[in-house]
Design an enzyme around this catalytic site. Structure first.
Site, PDB file in Angstrom:
ATOM      1  N   ASP A 180      -4.839   8.418  -0.905  1.00 29.56           N
ATOM      2  CA  ASP A 180      -5.239   8.836   0.439  1.00 29.56           C
ATOM      3  C   ASP A 180      -5.225  10.351   0.634  1.00 29.56           C
ATOM      4  OD1 ASP A 180      -2.543   8.454   0.072  1.00 29.56           O
ATOM      5  OD2 ASP A 180      -2.174   7.506   1.975  1.00 29.56           O
TER       6      ASP A 180
ATOM      7  N   SER B 200       0.840  -1.194   0.000  1.00 24.81           N
ATOM      8  CA  SER B 200       0.000   0.000   0.000  1.00 24.81           C
ATOM      9  C   SER B 200       0.884   1.257   0.000  1.00 24.81           C
ATOM     10  CB  SER B 200      -0.964  -0.040   1.186  1.00 24.81           C
ATOM     11  OG  SER B 200      -1.935   0.974   1.116  1.00 24.81           O
TER      12      SER B 200
ATOM     13  N   HIS C 158      -4.059  -0.643  -4.655  1.00 25.82           N
ATOM     14  CA  HIS C 158      -5.504  -0.780  -4.382  1.00 25.82           C
ATOM     15  C   HIS C 158      -6.341  -0.381  -5.600  1.00 25.82           C
ATOM     16  CE1 HIS C 158      -4.877  -1.273  -0.009  1.00 25.82           C
ATOM     17  NE2 HIS C 158      -4.055  -0.238  -0.071  1.00 25.82           N
TER      18      HIS C 158
END
EC number: 3.4.13.21
Length: 235
Positions: free
Chosen positions: A137, A122, A159
């Site tokens: 994010d 990630s 992701h």
């Protein structure tokens, strides 16, 4: 450069236990690397000590020792002394901010280019690209620069998914990456789905796992990359 970098899309796939699906990918890198340092700077809400224990538990079957970089008085020396480097997921902006704060970017890149294995998931994968400009994010803190490790000469988007909740009117991931390629049409982006990973060994780059990835650059949008594909031409 003898880079060995494993860049996982996520710490989980579906409902599987934490890091379980990553074990077959990580295990070969631990054969001659027993002492690893874990960088938990992306794990803000979890707390560094709790995060470290979570990673130790998830990787317990690998028979390796894992220390947290926050446990060391000299973080840079901890990177040099370790046999391998883990970088966990969480908030990419905070992760990069702390790497700049402790002056760790150069020493990590130096050690990995010399052959020390690097495993990120990630956010830990995000920072392996040229910059964090294609992360998903929230920018909760402003690092001195968006420039990252540059272990790969392109952008990553972990992701990656095209799912859009019914009734949701925000941009899709593909739309956001289109915007990036309009601003910077010369820089490639590879979106990797959960359960997959990119593995660089020297001049060879491979897509691991059983899911497609997607390539974006300029007018080329969401071009599928077959599972298991050789992506060495991107290096």
């Amino acid at each position: 450069m003898n880079i060995r970098a494993l860049l996982l899309s996520a710490s989980r796939v579906g409902d599987t236990p934490y890091l379980e699906h990553t074990l077959p990918f990580i295990a070969p890198l631990t054969e001659h690397a027993r002492n690893w340092v874990f960088i938990p700077y992306a794990g803000i809400s979890l707390g560094y000590d709790v995060y470290l224990e979570k990673v130790r538990e998830g990787l317990r079957n690998l028979n390796i020792n894992i220390s947290g970089i926050h446990e060391h008085a000299d973080p840079r020396q901890a990177i040099r002394d370790a046999d391998g480097i883990f970088v966990g997921g969480g908030n990419t902006f905070h992760l990069l901010h702390e790497l700049y704060r402790y002056d760790l970017l150069f020493v990590i890149r130096e050690q990995v280019e010399a052959g020390k294995p690097y495993v990120g998931w990630s956010a830990g994968s995000n920072i392996a690209g040229l910059s964090i400009r294609t992360t998903n994010d929230m920018p909760i803190i402003e690092p001195p620069s968006f420039t990252a490790l540059g272990l790969l000469p392109f952008q990553l988007n972990p992701h990656y998914t095209d799912y859009q909740a019914p009734g949701h009117n925000g941009e899709t991931r593909a739309q956001r990456l289109l915007e990036f390629t309009m601003v910077d049409p010369l820089t490639p982006v590879v979106g990797i789905q959960e359960g997959s990973a990119l593995y660089r060994q020297g001049d060879k780059l491979t897509l691991l796992g059983d899911k497609e990835a997607y390539f974006f650059k300029g007018s080329v949008q969401k071009s599928p990359i077959a599972a298991g594909a050789d992506l060495s031409e991107l290096l």
